[in-house]
Design a protein around this motif. Structure first.
Motif, PDB file in Angstrom:
ATOM      1  N   ALA A   1      46.445 -35.754  -3.769  1.00 54.68           N
ATOM      2  CA  ALA A   1      47.121 -34.436  -4.297  1.00 54.68           C
ATOM      3  C   ALA A   1      48.297 -34.869  -4.982  1.00 54.68           C
ATOM      4  O   ALA A   1      49.031 -35.882  -4.857  1.00 54.68           O
ATOM      5  CB  ALA A   1      47.347 -33.909  -3.072  1.00 54.68           C
ATOM      6  N   LEU A   2      48.508 -34.020  -5.736  1.00 57.30           N
ATOM      7  CA  LEU A   2      49.782 -33.834  -6.632  1.00 57.30           C
ATOM      8  C   LEU A   2      50.968 -33.458  -5.952  1.00 57.30           C
ATOM      9  O   LEU A   2      50.791 -32.693  -4.812  1.00 57.30           O
ATOM     10  CB  LEU A   2      49.758 -33.088  -7.827  1.00 57.30           C
ATOM     11  N   PRO A   3      52.154 -33.871  -6.037  1.00 51.49           N
ATOM     12  CA  PRO A   3      53.349 -33.195  -5.199  1.00 51.49           C
ATOM     13  C   PRO A   3      53.592 -31.778  -5.956  1.00 51.49           C
ATOM     14  O   PRO A   3      53.366 -31.423  -6.642  1.00 51.49           O
ATOM     15  CB  PRO A   3      54.427 -34.417  -5.284  1.00 51.49           C
ATOM     16  N   GLU A   4      54.376 -31.117  -4.836  1.00 53.32           N
ATOM     17  CA  GLU A   4      54.778 -30.031  -5.326  1.00 53.32           C
ATOM     18  C   GLU A   4      55.648 -29.863  -6.507  1.00 53.32           C
ATOM     19  O   GLU A   4      55.528 -29.041  -7.611  1.00 53.32           O
ATOM     20  CB  GLU A   4      55.453 -29.020  -4.502  1.00 53.32           C
ATOM     21  N   SER A   5      56.382 -30.844  -6.938  1.00 55.70           N
ATOM     22  CA  SER A   5      57.362 -31.146  -8.171  1.00 55.70           C
ATOM     23  C   SER A   5      56.521 -31.167  -9.550  1.00 55.70           C
ATOM     24  O   SER A   5      56.962 -31.204 -10.413  1.00 55.70           O
ATOM     25  CB  SER A   5      58.046 -32.381  -7.907  1.00 55.70           C
ATOM     26  N   ALA A   6      55.190 -31.741  -9.175  1.00 58.04           N
ATOM     27  CA  ALA A   6      54.521 -31.594 -10.635  1.00 58.04           C
ATOM     28  C   ALA A   6      54.260 -30.318 -11.327  1.00 58.04           C
ATOM     29  O   ALA A   6      53.795 -30.163 -12.563  1.00 58.04           O
ATOM     30  CB  ALA A   6      52.820 -32.290 -10.005  1.00 58.04           C
ATOM     31  N   GLY A   7      54.365 -29.094 -10.597  1.00 60.76           N
ATOM     32  CA  GLY A   7      54.314 -27.812 -11.361  1.00 60.76           C
ATOM     33  C   GLY A   7      52.958 -27.093 -11.317  1.00 60.76           C
ATOM     34  O   GLY A   7      52.959 -26.109 -11.841  1.00 60.76           O
ATOM     35  N   ILE A   8      52.078 -27.927 -10.968  1.00 61.81           N
ATOM     36  CA  ILE A   8      50.646 -27.393 -10.917  1.00 61.81           C
ATOM     37  C   ILE A   8      50.025 -27.858  -9.635  1.00 61.81           C
ATOM     38  O   ILE A   8      50.598 -28.858  -8.989  1.00 61.81           O
ATOM     39  CB  ILE A   8      49.620 -27.820 -12.142  1.00 61.81           C
TER      40      ILE A   8
ATOM     41  N   GLU B   1      40.134 -29.052  -6.131  1.00 63.15           N
ATOM     42  CA  GLU B   1      40.791 -27.820  -6.139  1.00 63.15           C
ATOM     43  C   GLU B   1      42.159 -27.984  -7.422  1.00 63.15           C
ATOM     44  O   GLU B   1      42.712 -28.657  -7.297  1.00 63.15           O
ATOM     45  CB  GLU B   1      41.519 -27.424  -4.750  1.00 63.15           C
ATOM     46  N   TYR B   2      42.161 -26.741  -7.745  1.00 57.60           N
ATOM     47  CA  TYR B   2      43.280 -26.558  -9.062  1.00 57.60           C
ATOM     48  C   TYR B   2      43.643 -25.176  -9.191  1.00 57.60           C
ATOM     49  O   TYR B   2      43.105 -24.272  -9.112  1.00 57.60           O
ATOM     50  CB  TYR B   2      42.694 -27.165 -10.350  1.00 57.60           C
ATOM     51  N   LYS B   3      44.949 -25.238  -9.669  1.00 57.27           N
ATOM     52  CA  LYS B   3      45.569 -23.861 -10.091  1.00 57.27           C
ATOM     53  C   LYS B   3      46.841 -24.344 -11.081  1.00 57.27           C
ATOM     54  O   LYS B   3      47.958 -24.883 -10.441  1.00 57.27           O
ATOM     55  CB  LYS B   3      46.175 -23.248  -8.942  1.00 57.27           C
ATOM     56  N   THR B   4      46.848 -24.013 -12.405  1.00 61.06           N
ATOM     57  CA  THR B   4      47.700 -24.528 -13.147  1.00 61.06           C
ATOM     58  C   THR B   4      48.641 -23.278 -13.730  1.00 61.06           C
ATOM     59  O   THR B   4      49.548 -23.333 -14.506  1.00 61.06           O
ATOM     60  CB  THR B   4      47.215 -25.092 -14.311  1.00 61.06           C
TER      61      THR B   4
ATOM     62  N   ALA C   1      45.954 -31.242 -23.164  1.00 57.80           N
ATOM     63  CA  ALA C   1      45.556 -31.094 -24.734  1.00 57.80           C
ATOM     64  C   ALA C   1      46.666 -31.926 -25.564  1.00 57.80           C
ATOM     65  O   ALA C   1      47.743 -31.557 -25.669  1.00 57.80           O
ATOM     66  CB  ALA C   1      45.434 -29.610 -25.238  1.00 57.80           C
ATOM     67  N   GLY C   2      45.986 -32.712 -26.371  1.00 58.23           N
ATOM     68  CA  GLY C   2      46.736 -33.448 -27.254  1.00 58.23           C
ATOM     69  C   GLY C   2      47.352 -34.579 -27.089  1.00 58.23           C
ATOM     70  O   GLY C   2      48.091 -35.356 -27.854  1.00 58.23           O
ATOM     71  N   GLU C   3      47.093 -34.918 -25.768  1.00 55.36           N
ATOM     72  CA  GLU C   3      47.923 -36.122 -25.409  1.00 55.36           C
ATOM     73  C   GLU C   3      46.826 -37.428 -24.943  1.00 55.36           C
ATOM     74  O   GLU C   3      45.523 -36.984 -25.302  1.00 55.36           O
ATOM     75  CB  GLU C   3      48.232 -35.960 -23.682  1.00 55.36           C
ATOM     76  N   ASP C   4      47.351 -38.436 -25.258  1.00 49.34           N
ATOM     77  CA  ASP C   4      46.603 -39.633 -25.343  1.00 49.34           C
ATOM     78  C   ASP C   4      46.432 -40.572 -24.083  1.00 49.34           C
ATOM     79  O   ASP C   4      45.780 -41.552 -23.899  1.00 49.34           O
ATOM     80  CB  ASP C   4      46.547 -40.870 -26.784  1.00 49.34           C
ATOM     81  N   THR C   5      47.133 -39.950 -23.110  1.00 44.82           N
ATOM     82  CA  THR C   5      47.207 -40.661 -21.765  1.00 44.82           C
ATOM     83  C   THR C   5      47.116 -39.511 -20.859  1.00 44.82           C
ATOM     84  O   THR C   5      47.155 -38.399 -21.050  1.00 44.82           O
ATOM     85  CB  THR C   5      48.349 -41.214 -21.599  1.00 44.82           C
ATOM     86  N   ALA C   6      46.358 -39.862 -19.509  1.00 46.05           N
ATOM     87  CA  ALA C   6      46.224 -38.804 -18.466  1.00 46.05           C
ATOM     88  C   ALA C   6      47.482 -38.663 -17.876  1.00 46.05           C
ATOM     89  O   ALA C   6      48.384 -39.414 -17.643  1.00 46.05           O
ATOM     90  CB  ALA C   6      45.324 -39.549 -17.356  1.00 46.05           C
ATOM     91  N   PHE C   7      47.654 -37.017 -17.669  1.00 45.36           N
ATOM     92  CA  PHE C   7      48.746 -36.657 -17.040  1.00 45.36           C
ATOM     93  C   PHE C   7      48.955 -37.178 -15.782  1.00 45.36           C
ATOM     94  O   PHE C   7      50.056 -37.514 -15.163  1.00 45.36           O
ATOM     95  CB  PHE C   7      48.823 -35.138 -16.977  1.00 45.36           C
ATOM     96  N   ARG C   8      47.998 -37.232 -15.004  1.00 41.84           N
ATOM     97  CA  ARG C   8      47.914 -37.839 -13.672  1.00 41.84           C
ATOM     98  C   ARG C   8      46.565 -38.341 -13.148  1.00 41.84           C
ATOM     99  O   ARG C   8      45.697 -37.820 -13.644  1.00 41.84           O
ATOM    100  CB  ARG C   8      48.440 -36.494 -12.659  1.00 41.84           C
ATOM    101  N   ILE C   9      46.491 -39.156 -12.310  1.00 41.54           N
ATOM    102  CA  ILE C   9      45.248 -39.862 -11.915  1.00 41.54           C
ATOM    103  C   ILE C   9      45.244 -39.670 -10.059  1.00 41.54           C
ATOM    104  O   ILE C   9      46.182 -40.105  -9.648  1.00 41.54           O
ATOM    105  CB  ILE C   9      44.874 -41.076 -12.304  1.00 41.54           C
ATOM    106  N   LEU C  10      44.070 -38.840  -9.808  1.00 43.30           N
ATOM    107  CA  LEU C  10      43.946 -38.631  -8.313  1.00 43.30           C
ATOM    108  C   LEU C  10      42.929 -39.624  -7.640  1.00 43.30           C
ATOM    109  O   LEU C  10      41.618 -39.699  -8.552  1.00 43.30           O
ATOM    110  CB  LEU C  10      43.888 -37.316  -7.812  1.00 43.30           C
ATOM    111  N   ASP C  11      42.828 -40.139  -6.675  1.00 47.72           N
ATOM    112  CA  ASP C  11      41.957 -40.613  -5.999  1.00 47.72           C
ATOM    113  C   ASP C  11      41.785 -40.670  -4.519  1.00 47.72           C
ATOM    114  O   ASP C  11      42.759 -39.941  -3.949  1.00 47.72           O
ATOM    115  CB  ASP C  11      41.766 -42.145  -6.492  1.00 47.72           C
ATOM    116  N   ARG C  12      41.129 -41.459  -3.756  1.00 46.94           N
ATOM    117  CA  ARG C  12      41.325 -41.347  -2.176  1.00 46.94           C
ATOM    118  C   ARG C  12      42.633 -41.882  -1.704  1.00 46.94           C
ATOM    119  O   ARG C  12      42.895 -41.466  -0.617  1.00 46.94           O
ATOM    120  CB  ARG C  12      40.101 -42.567  -1.620  1.00 46.94           C
TER     121      ARG C  12
END
Length: 330
Positions: free
Chosen positions: A187-194, A209-212, A172-183
């Motif tokens: 998946a985000l690494p564990e260091s991403a925090g979510i 799938e997600y958990k924040t 929220a409030g950001e003008d760029t994507a935090f991360r982009i996932l594709d084929r």
């Protein structure tokens, strides 16, 4: 002289060993150069396109591929010129699904988006300029998208195109994507925090799938939108095989033995082939040794005692008779 030479060699080797980790860490944390980033981008055609400078330090990267017309607005700074790196960071995106956006004092609109000749219109301080996109094919739009709230003030823009599933994670409030996932990066690494991942990214029905949040927060799951009817992926659809199934229990075979471990049959008893542990004396006492080695019960002990007593009695009688004979002669 040789001692000094050896000392200098050892010192140089030690210095190299100490400096190597520091040099590696420095290389790992050093920012990528424009050449490195450009090379990486050129290997990923999904984000490559025709860059045009649109003012206010921004470049519009114009594309019109299988996913439809797109204009990726990226901030590059005021000193940018054609040929420089343009993959800095995204500040806006316009496409058939979202035809207008604003960033850094400019507005962007994708016109004629449903035709083969779309045009990007950029308006800055009331002045509009047009930038034609590459020619494309008119016809059906082969993409679909939806937005999913994933908690902690974050949303995921989920889209499906012939290139496969794509998830843009926005804070929220950001003008760029935090991360982009594709084929290619599902998946985000564990260091991403979510936790955020595309399950079965090359399958027919991928799931996000997600958990924040921590604690007892449950894992969220939502399906990606399906490709419109008549559209096909441009990759081989492969379903991932589950690897967390329990292993099957071993079945008894026809030759398996069911008797207890302690039970032994005649077939189980094998002749002893090891060295003999009883020491067998040689010579005149060999027979006695054999008895001692084989027969150790009490009957043998009693028989031996009886034989000894009989021998003593015979010797005693002979000694008495001898004494009597000697006295008679005297």
């Amino acid at each position: 002289m040789r001692s000094a030479l050896r000392t200098s060699i050892v010192t140089a080797a030690l210095a190299g060993a100490l400096l190597a980790p520091a040099a590696t860490a420095l290389a790992a944390t050093a920012p990528q150069s424009a050449t490195t980033v450009t090379a990486a981008v050129s290997a990923n055609d999904r984000y490559a396109g025709e860059p045009v400078y649109v003012g206010n330090g921004m470049v519009a990267v114009l594309r019109n591929e299988a996913e439809g017309p797109e204009a990726w607005i990226r901030y590059v700074g005021d000193q940018w010129k054609p040929g420089d790196n343009y993959m800095v960071h995204v500040v806006a995106l316009v496409s058939r699904q979202q035809t207008s956006a604003e960033a850094h004092g400019a507005s962007f609109e994708l016109t004629k988006a449903q035709t083969a000749s779309p045009v990007l219109v950029v308006t800055t301080k009331g002045v509009a300029k047009s930038y034609p996109l590459p020619k494309g094919k008119t016809g059906q739009v082969c993409s679909a998208e939806k937005t999913q709230s994933i908690g902690a003030g974050m949303n995921a823009k989920l889209s499906m195109s012939p290139d496969g599933p794509r998830a843009e994670i926005w804070a929220a409030g950001e003008d760029t994507a935090f991360r982009i996932l594709d084929r290619g990066f599902p998946a985000l690494p564990e260091s991403a925090g979510i936790l955020a991942r595309i399950v079965n990214p090359s399958g027919a029905a991928p799931v996000f799938e997600y958990k924040t949040q921590g604690g007892d927060t449950t894992l969220g799951r939502t399906s990606f939108p399906a490709l419109p009817k008549g559209c096909k992926p441009n990759y081989k659809v492969t379903e991932e095989q589950a690897t967390d199934k329990p292993a099957p229990k071993p079945q008894p075979t026809a030759t398996a033995s069911t008797k207890p471990a302690s039970a032994k049959t005649a077939a189980d008893v094998k002749p002893q082939t090891g060295a003999q542990t009883v020491v067998v004396p040689q010579g005149g006492v060999a027979a006695g040794a054999e008895i001692a080695a084989e027969d150790t019960d009490n009957s043998i002990t009693l028989a031996a005692g009886g034989g000894l007593i009989a021998i003593l009695a015979v010797l005693g009688a002979a000694w008495t008779a001898r004494n009597r004979t000697a006295r008679n002669r005297g």
